[in-house]
Design a protein around this motif. Structure first.
Motif, PDB file in Angstrom:
ATOM      1  N   GLY A 194      -8.048  -9.869  -5.879  1.00  0.00           N
ATOM      2  CA  GLY A 194      -9.090 -10.225  -4.865  1.00  0.00           C
ATOM      3  C   GLY A 194      -8.289 -10.885  -3.727  1.00  0.00           C
ATOM      4  O   GLY A 194      -8.958 -11.952  -2.977  1.00  0.00           O
ATOM      5  N   ALA A 195      -7.180 -10.547  -3.374  1.00  0.00           N
ATOM      6  CA  ALA A 195      -6.324 -11.063  -2.246  1.00  0.00           C
ATOM      7  C   ALA A 195      -7.026 -11.171  -0.853  1.00  0.00           C
ATOM      8  O   ALA A 195      -7.634 -10.050  -0.707  1.00  0.00           O
ATOM      9  N   ARG A 196      -7.012 -12.339  -0.301  1.00  0.00           N
ATOM     10  CA  ARG A 196      -7.592 -12.478   1.096  1.00  0.00           C
ATOM     11  C   ARG A 196      -6.608 -12.359   2.131  1.00  0.00           C
ATOM     12  O   ARG A 196      -6.774 -12.213   3.436  1.00  0.00           O
ATOM     13  N   PHE A 197      -5.597 -13.301   1.976  1.00  0.00           N
ATOM     14  CA  PHE A 197      -4.280 -13.413   2.620  1.00  0.00           C
ATOM     15  C   PHE A 197      -3.244 -12.837   1.932  1.00  0.00           C
ATOM     16  O   PHE A 197      -2.837 -13.270   0.738  1.00  0.00           O
ATOM     17  N   VAL A 198      -2.130 -12.426   2.629  1.00  0.00           N
ATOM     18  CA  VAL A 198      -0.962 -11.961   2.216  1.00  0.00           C
ATOM     19  C   VAL A 198       0.358 -12.393   3.245  1.00  0.00           C
ATOM     20  O   VAL A 198       0.049 -12.295   4.468  1.00  0.00           O
ATOM     21  N   ILE A 199       1.403 -12.945   2.440  1.00  0.00           N
ATOM     22  CA  ILE A 199       2.403 -13.315   3.263  1.00  0.00           C
ATOM     23  C   ILE A 199       3.447 -12.257   2.959  1.00  0.00           C
ATOM     24  O   ILE A 199       3.906 -12.203   1.953  1.00  0.00           O
ATOM     25  N   VAL A 200       4.211 -12.121   4.070  1.00  0.00           N
ATOM     26  CA  VAL A 200       5.257 -10.876   3.758  1.00  0.00           C
ATOM     27  C   VAL A 200       6.611 -11.542   4.429  1.00  0.00           C
ATOM     28  O   VAL A 200       6.339 -12.341   5.391  1.00  0.00           O
ATOM     29  N   GLY A 201       7.488 -11.019   4.285  1.00  0.00           N
ATOM     30  CA  GLY A 201       8.720 -11.187   5.194  1.00  0.00           C
ATOM     31  C   GLY A 201       8.963 -10.283   6.317  1.00  0.00           C
ATOM     32  O   GLY A 201       9.261 -10.900   7.246  1.00  0.00           O
ATOM     33  N   ASP A 202       8.498  -9.161   6.396  1.00  0.00           N
ATOM     34  CA  ASP A 202       8.993  -8.393   7.734  1.00  0.00           C
ATOM     35  C   ASP A 202       8.005  -7.196   8.028  1.00  0.00           C
ATOM     36  O   ASP A 202       7.240  -7.017   7.105  1.00  0.00           O
ATOM     37  N   GLN A 203       8.637  -6.390   8.899  1.00  0.00           N
ATOM     38  CA  GLN A 203       7.546  -5.283   9.156  1.00  0.00           C
ATOM     39  C   GLN A 203       7.640  -4.379   8.354  1.00  0.00           C
ATOM     40  O   GLN A 203       6.674  -3.784   7.959  1.00  0.00           O
ATOM     41  N   GLU A 204       8.663  -3.766   7.271  1.00  0.00           N
ATOM     42  CA  GLU A 204       8.490  -2.979   6.222  1.00  0.00           C
ATOM     43  C   GLU A 204       7.366  -3.404   5.168  1.00  0.00           C
ATOM     44  O   GLU A 204       6.579  -2.679   4.919  1.00  0.00           O
ATOM     45  N   GLN A 205       7.138  -4.825   5.076  1.00  0.00           N
ATOM     46  CA  GLN A 205       6.077  -5.294   4.253  1.00  0.00           C
ATOM     47  C   GLN A 205       5.137  -5.193   4.887  1.00  0.00           C
ATOM     48  O   GLN A 205       3.970  -5.075   3.989  1.00  0.00           O
ATOM     49  N   GLU A 210       1.171   0.539  -5.361  1.00  0.00           N
ATOM     50  CA  GLU A 210       1.310  -0.668  -6.309  1.00  0.00           C
ATOM     51  C   GLU A 210       0.740  -1.970  -5.790  1.00  0.00           C
ATOM     52  O   GLU A 210       0.034  -2.721  -6.469  1.00  0.00           O
ATOM     53  N   MET A 211       1.007  -2.161  -4.652  1.00  0.00           N
ATOM     54  CA  MET A 211       0.664  -3.318  -4.006  1.00  0.00           C
ATOM     55  C   MET A 211      -1.015  -3.253  -3.778  1.00  0.00           C
ATOM     56  O   MET A 211      -1.532  -4.378  -3.902  1.00  0.00           O
ATOM     57  N   VAL A 259       1.495  -3.428   3.406  1.00  0.00           N
ATOM     58  CA  VAL A 259      -0.097  -3.995   3.090  1.00  0.00           C
ATOM     59  C   VAL A 259      -0.977  -3.220   3.981  1.00  0.00           C
ATOM     60  O   VAL A 259      -2.001  -3.129   3.419  1.00  0.00           O
ATOM     61  N   ILE A 260      -0.679  -2.825   5.412  1.00  0.00           N
ATOM     62  CA  ILE A 260      -1.618  -2.154   6.187  1.00  0.00           C
ATOM     63  C   ILE A 260      -1.842  -0.781   5.362  1.00  0.00           C
ATOM     64  O   ILE A 260      -3.108  -0.671   5.372  1.00  0.00           O
ATOM     65  N   GLU A 261      -1.042  -0.102   5.072  1.00  0.00           N
ATOM     66  CA  GLU A 261      -1.428   1.015   4.053  1.00  0.00           C
ATOM     67  C   GLU A 261      -2.108   0.667   2.801  1.00  0.00           C
ATOM     68  O   GLU A 261      -3.164   1.508   2.541  1.00  0.00           O
ATOM     69  N   ALA A 262      -1.900  -0.333   2.233  1.00  0.00           N
ATOM     70  CA  ALA A 262      -2.875  -0.768   0.969  1.00  0.00           C
ATOM     71  C   ALA A 262      -4.134  -1.164   1.559  1.00  0.00           C
ATOM     72  O   ALA A 262      -4.904  -0.961   0.691  1.00  0.00           O
ATOM     73  N   GLN A 263      -4.417  -1.545   2.733  1.00  0.00           N
ATOM     74  CA  GLN A 263      -5.849  -1.989   3.207  1.00  0.00           C
ATOM     75  C   GLN A 263      -6.658  -0.872   3.168  1.00  0.00           C
ATOM     76  O   GLN A 263      -8.025  -0.965   3.254  1.00  0.00           O
ATOM     77  N   GLU A 264      -5.984   0.431   3.362  1.00  0.00           N
ATOM     78  CA  GLU A 264      -6.945   1.545   3.139  1.00  0.00           C
ATOM     79  C   GLU A 264      -7.873   1.773   1.990  1.00  0.00           C
ATOM     80  O   GLU A 264      -8.917   2.252   1.879  1.00  0.00           O
ATOM     81  N   HIS A 265      -7.381   0.906   0.803  1.00  0.00           N
ATOM     82  CA  HIS A 265      -7.809   1.026  -0.407  1.00  0.00           C
ATOM     83  C   HIS A 265      -8.432  -0.306  -0.740  1.00  0.00           C
ATOM     84  O   HIS A 265      -9.524  -0.587  -1.766  1.00  0.00           O
ATOM     85  N   LEU A 315       0.403 -12.586   7.130  1.00  0.00           N
ATOM     86  CA  LEU A 315       1.222 -13.570   7.737  1.00  0.00           C
ATOM     87  C   LEU A 315       2.450 -13.036   7.258  1.00  0.00           C
ATOM     88  O   LEU A 315       2.881 -12.660   6.269  1.00  0.00           O
ATOM     89  N   TYR A 316       3.558 -13.155   8.605  1.00  0.00           N
ATOM     90  CA  TYR A 316       4.884 -12.345   8.479  1.00  0.00           C
ATOM     91  C   TYR A 316       5.912 -13.705   8.823  1.00  0.00           C
ATOM     92  O   TYR A 316       5.436 -14.587   9.672  1.00  0.00           O
ATOM     93  N   LEU A 317       7.104 -13.453   8.155  1.00  0.00           N
ATOM     94  CA  LEU A 317       8.185 -14.338   8.508  1.00  0.00           C
ATOM     95  C   LEU A 317       8.854 -13.827   9.611  1.00  0.00           C
ATOM     96  O   LEU A 317       9.583 -14.593  10.618  1.00  0.00           O
TER      97      LEU A 317
END
Length: 162
Positions: free
Chosen positions: A31-42, A22-23, A46-52, A60-62
């Motif tokens: 057309g996102a180029r930067f993603v800000i997430v909370g933690d390792q799960e997020q 979904e992400m 995003v890393i998995e989504a980068q396959e597509h 960026l993470y908190l």
């Protein structure tokens, strides 16, 4: 979200419980180029989504817990980025002021997506005026504090008459 706007970006909030697929759709569609997430799960999603979605330049993470052994070439602690930003304020102050000056009531405030429960998520672009007027109306309807006292901090860009 205001910091992203002032830098010239369009915030696109995602559902925290969205799965990587979904992400990936939303991140690719907007057309996102930067993603800000909370933690390792997020980060993992995003890393998995980068396959597509191959346009994402940086994540960026908190919360750094669990991320020590990750490749940090494009993965950054938001606190470190904030420190760099404060240090570069003098160098980029004029550019930031220029970008802030270009923001007005008709500028894009946010891009929101549906959850996609009945198909692909649908996105809508909302202007600053739309968000402020809707917030004012909701505040008045619910008899909350006077709307401008509540929303003034988010709409104090130079030249605004709201």
């Amino acid at each position: 979200m205001v910091a992203a706007q002032k830098a010239g970006a369009v915030p696109v909030p995602l559902y925290q419980d969205a799965v990587a697929e979904e992400m990936a759709y939303v991140l690719g569609h907007c057309g996102a180029r930067f993603v800000i997430v909370g933690d390792q799960e997020q980060v993992d999603k995003v890393i998995e989504a980068q396959e597509h979605v191959h346009r994402i330049d940086h994540i960026l993470y908190l919360d750094a817990r669990g991320l020590r052994k990750y490749d940090h070439e494009t993965l950054h602690d938001l606190a470190d980025i904030q420190v760099e930003g404060r240090a570069a304020h003098e160098r980029f102050g004029k550019e930031l002021a220029k970008r802030t000056g270009e923001i007005g009531p008709c500028s894009t405030c946010v891009m929101l997506y549906t959850s996609g429960t009945t198909g692909k998520p649908k996105g809508v672009v909302l202007s600053n005026r739309n968000i402020i007027e809707t917030s004012k109306a909701s505040s008045e309807f619910d008899r909350l504090i006077p709307p401008m006292k509540r929303f003034w901090p988010i709409c104090r860009w130079p030249g605004w008459a709201i």
